[in-house]
Every structure is written in structure tokens, then in C-alpha cells.
Design an enzyme around this catalytic site. Sequence first.
Site, PDB file in Angstrom:
ATOM      1  N   HIS A   1       0.830  -1.200   0.000  1.00  0.00           N
ATOM      2  CA  HIS A   1       0.000   0.000   0.000  1.00  0.00           C
ATOM      3  C   HIS A   1       0.878   1.270   0.000  1.00  0.00           C
ATOM      4  CE1 HIS A   1      -3.036  -3.014   0.651  1.00  0.00           C
ATOM      5  NE2 HIS A   1      -2.384  -3.407   1.731  1.00  0.00           N
TER       6      HIS A   1
ATOM      7  N   GLU B   1      -1.581   0.403   8.110  1.00  0.00           N
ATOM      8  CA  GLU B   1      -0.742  -0.631   7.521  1.00  0.00           C
ATOM      9  C   GLU B   1       0.341  -0.019   6.644  1.00  0.00           C
ATOM     10  OE1 GLU B   1      -1.135  -4.590   4.627  1.00  0.00           O
ATOM     11  OE2 GLU B   1      -2.891  -3.338   5.036  1.00  0.00           O
TER      12      GLU B   1
ATOM     13  N   GLU C   1       2.353 -11.511   5.988  1.00  0.00           N
ATOM     14  CA  GLU C   1       1.411 -10.803   6.849  1.00  0.00           C
ATOM     15  C   GLU C   1       1.983 -10.905   8.260  1.00  0.00           C
ATOM     16  OE1 GLU C   1      -1.230  -9.198   6.037  1.00  0.00           O
ATOM     17  OE2 GLU C   1      -2.040 -10.003   4.166  1.00  0.00           O
TER      18      GLU C   1
ATOM     19  N   HIS D   1       3.259  -6.806   4.651  1.00  0.00           N
ATOM     20  CA  HIS D   1       1.877  -6.451   4.936  1.00  0.00           C
ATOM     21  C   HIS D   1       1.540  -6.727   6.393  1.00  0.00           C
ATOM     22  CE1 HIS D   1       0.359  -5.701   0.828  1.00  0.00           C
ATOM     23  NE2 HIS D   1       1.292  -6.558   0.459  1.00  0.00           N
TER      24      HIS D   1
END
Length: 315
Positions: free
Chosen positions: A105, A142, A279, A197
Amino acid sequence: MSYVGPDFEPPQPRRRRGPLTVALAALVPGALLGWLVYETVGGSGDDGGSGRASVRSSSPAASSVPSDDAKEPSASPEPTATPSASAPAASGPLKGKVVVIDPGHNPGNFQHASEINRQVNIGTNSKECDTTGTSTNDGYTEAKFTLDVAHRMRTLLQEQGATVKLTQDGDRPFGPCVDERARIGNQAKADAVVSIHADGSVAGNRGFHVILPGAVHAGAADTRAIVGPSRDLGERVAGRFVAVTGSAPSNYIGDGGGLVTRKDLGGLNLSTVPKVFIECGNMRDSKDAALLTSGAWRQKAAQGISEGIVSFLRG
């Protein structure tokens, strides 16, 4: 990352993690033995933070990067459309190796809804360019987390002699889109790519998981050549992440080994070089969020991921 958006279709519900068995050692040869030891000497199952960093770093560079909770990313340069190149690499065991770090992102995505919602080709079908990502209940995003971990990893890997490139450094208004993220790693002829992430699941769901590319051969996607080396990379990253952070594998995705294979992610489907996603925890769980918002823990996360990359590149 939230499982809503371009690269993230909701996975099918899975059973909660049961006791680890000998099958774990077969799944990740040697890599998660540290987790088995952790469970044996007092790990608490789903409580991924209770055994923090009981295994010390084997990386000579790790101690040189501060882990102060107050440390934040440096100010971003002016927007640019090119990936962030590393500073000249130091001499070290990774001299000549290229690592691409993909901070999931972009802090500016939320201001560019129309741009990140446009469809891009992910090889097998089309999805949105990108998403805003998720955040903790207190608003720590995030995008901020991934960029901070990426900066810490860049320092550690450069000290090992690697040339390090970031797909974005907060230096562009939004994106890049998921197809461009894959293309940056491919064009760099990266020896390894790791996409950073954090998840946005429900409270009570805890732990990390590493996402591996499945074998896809359709449209513009052909991952067959990278499935094997990407699994090797993912196993090593998972093993070192456990050892350095003390976090447990996910209790809500996968079978408890910390590894998940997916075929719906454009960032993996379009890659022609070894690549995995990690993650690092669930931002919507208060216990995981306490770790993810800690600068000291983020340093451990960066160290664990970096050590996995070093292990992969050195064979």
C-alpha cells in the site's frame, strides 16, 4: 493487508490451528524448528507475543540498527514514478545480490480512490490497482507499518552488501498498482522479493503467515519456474521470523505452519523472480496491534525477515 481489495479475495474459512505435529517439520524442513522449541519450552499457542525474541540474532548487522519505539521513517522525498533505488551497497556476503522490498500500500492511497480503484491485469483476470490497506483500531495504518519495516530491512540488508530497491518509499502520490509492483521486481532481476503487509482480520485472530505463489499458467501469468524457489524463500523467512520475534504462526489462516499458497494475487502471479508476501500480524487484534505499533518489535520483524532473505540468498 485487509482481505478486501485487488489482491485479496476472502480465503475460505479454515479450522483454527491445532497442536503442531511432526508434519510441520516436513512442511518446513528445519525452518520452523525454532517454533517447535518455543512451543515445547513454554509457548502459549495462539498468544504469538508471549515468547518474544527468545532466540538471538545470528546476523552481524542486526545490532547496528536502533530499535527505539520512537524511531519513525525519515521524511519522504518529492513524488516520483520510479522505484526507490538503494544507496551504494557495502561489501559483504550479499555483494552482487539484488533484493526488492515491496511495502504494501501507500500512505497516499486514501486520497486517490479513483486511481487505485481502476482495473489492472493481474495475469489471470483483472482487479483494482491497489487498496488503502488496513489499520489498528487506534488508527496506526498498515501503510505506515510496512514502510517502517521496509526501511529497517533496507539498512540491515545493505549492511550485508545487498543492493536493495523499494517499490515505493512514500515518494509518489499513490500506488504503485499491483501489476507494477511485480514488474519492478522483474525488471530489477531481483534475487528475492518480499512484500510486507499486516492483516485486518477480526479480534482473536492472531499471528503471522507467509503467502507463497501457487503454480499458475494462464493468460499473462506463469509462475511455474518460481514456485520452488519462492517456497524455499518463504520457509526461511517464516523460520527466522518465528525465531527472532517469538510470534506464532497464524491461528486463523492455513494449517498452523505459517505458510499459505494462493493463486489469486497479482503481485505473485506476474512475478518472474522468487517472491513471497508476509502478513506480520493482525492489526485488528489488540495483542497483535501492541506488537505492530512497537518500534522495538518492528525492528525484530525486520531482522527476522532479513535473516530469512540472507539465508535464502546464501543457500
